[in-house]
Design an enzyme around this catalytic site. Structure first.
Site, short mmCIF file in Angstrom:
data_model
loop_
_atom_site.label_atom_id
_atom_site.label_comp_id
_atom_site.label_asym_id
_atom_site.label_seq_id
_atom_site.Cartn_x
_atom_site.Cartn_y
_atom_site.Cartn_z
N ASP A 121 30.15 -38.34 -12.82
CA ASP A 121 28.83 -38.17 -13.42
C ASP A 121 28.98 -37.94 -14.93
O ASP A 121 29.99 -37.41 -15.38
CB ASP A 121 28.13 -36.93 -12.83
N ARG B 246 27.92 -46.95 -13.57
CA ARG B 246 26.58 -46.62 -13.06
C ARG B 246 25.69 -46.43 -14.28
O ARG B 246 26.01 -45.60 -15.14
CB ARG B 246 26.63 -45.33 -12.25
C1 LIG Z 1 22.25 -42.37 -8.37
C2 LIG Z 1 21.91 -41.63 -9.62
C3 LIG Z 1 22.89 -40.96 -10.30
C4 LIG Z 1 22.60 -40.30 -11.49
N1 LIG Z 1 23.62 -39.75 -12.21
C5 LIG Z 1 23.34 -39.21 -13.42
C6 LIG Z 1 24.37 -38.75 -14.28
O1 LIG Z 1 25.56 -38.82 -13.96
N2 LIG Z 1 24.02 -38.22 -15.47
C7 LIG Z 1 22.71 -38.13 -15.90
O2 LIG Z 1 22.44 -37.69 -17.02
N3 LIG Z 1 21.71 -38.53 -15.08
C8 LIG Z 1 21.99 -39.06 -13.87
N4 LIG Z 1 20.96 -39.50 -13.07
C9 LIG Z 1 19.56 -39.10 -13.40
C10 LIG Z 1 18.91 -40.09 -14.33
O3 LIG Z 1 19.51 -40.03 -15.60
C11 LIG Z 1 17.40 -39.81 -14.47
O4 LIG Z 1 17.23 -38.53 -14.98
C12 LIG Z 1 16.63 -39.91 -13.17
O5 LIG Z 1 17.15 -40.89 -12.34
C13 LIG Z 1 15.15 -40.28 -13.46
O6 LIG Z 1 15.09 -41.52 -14.12
P1 LIG Z 1 14.51 -42.86 -13.45
O7 LIG Z 1 15.40 -43.97 -13.84
O8 LIG Z 1 14.33 -42.69 -11.99
O9 LIG Z 1 13.16 -43.13 -14.22
P2 LIG Z 1 11.86 -42.26 -14.50
O10 LIG Z 1 11.08 -43.06 -15.49
O11 LIG Z 1 12.23 -40.87 -14.86
O12 LIG Z 1 11.12 -42.24 -13.11
C14 LIG Z 1 10.58 -43.41 -12.52
C15 LIG Z 1 9.86 -43.01 -11.25
O13 LIG Z 1 10.81 -42.52 -10.29
C16 LIG Z 1 10.27 -41.43 -9.56
N5 LIG Z 1 11.06 -40.24 -9.90
C17 LIG Z 1 12.02 -40.13 -10.88
N6 LIG Z 1 12.56 -38.90 -10.87
C18 LIG Z 1 11.93 -38.22 -9.91
C19 LIG Z 1 12.04 -36.89 -9.43
N7 LIG Z 1 12.90 -36.02 -9.92
N8 LIG Z 1 11.23 -36.52 -8.40
C20 LIG Z 1 10.35 -37.38 -7.86
N9 LIG Z 1 10.19 -38.66 -8.27
C21 LIG Z 1 10.97 -39.06 -9.28
C22 LIG Z 1 8.84 -41.30 -10.00
O14 LIG Z 1 8.08 -42.08 -9.14
C23 LIG Z 1 8.86 -41.88 -11.39
O15 LIG Z 1 7.61 -42.36 -11.81
C24 LIG Z 1 21.25 -40.23 -11.93
C25 LIG Z 1 20.25 -40.91 -11.24
C26 LIG Z 1 20.56 -41.62 -10.11
C27 LIG Z 1 19.48 -42.38 -9.43
#
Ligand SMILES: Cc1cc2nc3c(=O)[nH]c(=O)nc-3n(C[C@H](O)[C@H](O)[C@H](O)COP(=O)(O)OP(=O)(O)OC[C@H]3O[C@@H](n4cnc5c(N)ncnc54)[C@H](O)[C@@H]3O)c2cc1C
Length: 281
Positions: A107, A158
Site C-alpha cells: 500500500d 495498483r
Molecule cells: C483496492 C484499493 C486499494 C487502495 N489502496 C490505497 C493505498 O494503498 N493508498 C491510498 O492512499 N489509497 C488507497 N485506496 C483508497 C483510494 O485512494 C481512495 O481514497 C478511495 O478508493 C476512494 O476513491 P474512489 O476512486 O473510489 O473515488 P471517489 O471519487 O472518492 O468515489 C467514487 C464513488 O465511490 C463510492 N465510494 C468511494 N469511497 C467510498 C466510501 N469510503 N464509502 C462509501 N462509498 C464510497 C461512492 O459511491 C463515490 O461516489 C485504495 C482503494 C482501493 C479501491
C-alpha cells in the site's frame, strides 16, 4: 458496538474471519487481497509480529487454495523504526508469496513515505520479480514519472486516487483534476504497464476504463479491477458478471480505527450511516 459499526468495511477481528470472507468471495469468482490492519508500529518486536501475522495469512491462503494476495503498509513492517529491518520483513513475506504463487501488494501511505516505499518495492522486485505490486496515487504530481519507472521495470501497479491529506505543493487538490489525472495514468498503465490494477469505485472512471478497453481491444486477462470490501457491491457484481477480473481489498484485525476513519472521510453520507448506527446501538 464497534464490531457492528465497522463490519461494513472490515471483515472481522481474526485471521479466521478474514479467510472466511475470502472463501465466500472465491465462491462468487471474486479475487481478494487480505490486509491485516495496522500501521506505524514503533518497535522491531511489533514489526516482526506484523510479518508473522502475514506469514500465517499466506499459510492459510495456501491451505484453502484461495485466489488471494496480501496487502501491507511498510510502516506496519517497521519503516519508521529501521528501514533495513522493514525490508528484511517484507523480503521474508515476498519469498513465501513467490513460493505459493501469491503476491505482496505494498500500500502507499502519505507522501512522506513515497520515495522510501518505491525504493523497497524496487529491491523486492530485484529478488522476486513479479511478486510485488506497487501502489500509485493519482493525486500526486509525481505519479506519471513513477509509473513510467515501475512499468519499465515490469512492476505491477495498483492505481488509486489517494487517501491522505496532502499539501498543494505535491498533490492536486480539486477532485476534477485528480479524476482527470487518474484517467490519463490508467490509460498509460493499460498501454505500458504489467498487469495493472484499476482501483476505484468511481463509476465514471469504471465506465471510461470499459470504453477504453473495448476500443483498444485489451484482453480481460491483462489487468484487474480492484475495490474495497463493502463499497459499491452493485458495481462489483456487475463487473464480475461481465467477465472482468475483480479483486477486493479485505481488511481484518483489531487496528481498524485509521482505516475506518479514512473510509468515513471519503464520503459524507458515511457519517449519516455512522450516526444512525450509533443511535440504534
Ligand atoms: C483496492 C484499493 C486499494 C487502495 N489502496 C490505497 C493505498 O494503498 N493508498 C491510498 O492512499 N489509497 C488507497 N485506496 C483508497 C483510494 O485512494 C481512495 O481514497 C478511495 O478508493 C476512494 O476513491 P474512489 O476512486 O473510489 O473515488 P471517489 O471519487 O472518492 O468515489 C467514487 C464513488 O465511490 C463510492 N465510494 C468511494 N469511497 C467510498 C466510501 N469510503 N464509502 C462509501 N462509498 C464510497 C461512492 O459511491 C463515490 O461516489 C485504495 C482503494 C482501493 C479501491
Amino acid at each position: 458496538m464497534t464490531r457492528q459499526l465497522t463490519s461494513r468495511f472490515v471483515a472481522g477481528r481474526t485471521l479466521g474471519e478474514g479467510i472466511g470472507v475470502l472463501q465466500k468471495l472465491a465462491a462468487e469468482r471474486i479475487l481478494a487481497t487480505l490486509d491485516h490492519l495496522g500501521e506505524n508500529v514503533s518497535s522491531l518486536e511489533d514489526a516482526a509480529a506484523s510479518r508473522d501475522s502475514y506469514l500465517s495469512a499466506l499459510a492459510q491462503i495456501q491451505a484453502a487454495q484461495l485466489p488471494a494476495t496480501v496487502s501491507l503498509k511498510l510502516t506496519q513492517f517497521g519503516l519508521d523504526v529501521s528501514p533495513e529491518a522493514c525490508e528484511a520483513n517484507v523480503l521474508a513475506l515476498a519469498e513465501r508469496a513467490s513460493a505459493i504463487d501469491s503476491r505482496v501488494e505494498i500500500d502507499m501511505e502519505s507522501s512522506d513515505y513515497t520515495d522510501r516505499t518505491l525504493a523497497i518495492v524496487n529491491r523486492i522486485q530485484d529478488r522476486f520479480p513479479g511478486y510485488v505490486r506497487a501502489v500509485i496515487q493519482a493525486y500526486l504530481y509525481r505519479s506519471e514519472t513513477d509509473i513510467k519507472m515501475l512499468s519499465a521495470r515490469g512492476i505491477p501497479v495498483r492505481l488509486c486516487k489517494g487517501a491522505y491529506r496532502e499539501p498543494p505543493s505535491v498533490a492536486f487538490e480539486r477532485k476534477p483534476d485528480v479524476d482527470a489525472n487518474y484517467v490519463k495514468l490508467m490509460k498509460l498503465l493499460l498501454a505500458e504497464g504489467n498487469y495493472p490494477a484499476i482501483a476505484s469505485h468511481d463509476e465514471n472512471i469504471v465506465r471510461e476504463a470499459e470504453r477504453h478497453i473495448r476500443e483498444q481491444k485489451i484482453g480481460a486477462e491483462r489487468f484487474e479491477f480492484q475495490m474495497l470490501y463493502g463499497i459499491r457491491r452493485d458495481l462489483q457484481r456487475e463487473l464480475v458478471s461481465q467477465g472482468f477480473r475483480l479483486r477486493l481489498y479485505v481488511p481484518y484485525g483489531d487496528a481498524w480505527y485509521p482505516y475506518f476513519m479514512r473510509r468515513l472521510a471519503e464520503r459524507p453520507a458515511n457519517l449519516i450511516f455512522l450516526a444512525k448506527n450509533l443511535v440504534r446501538s
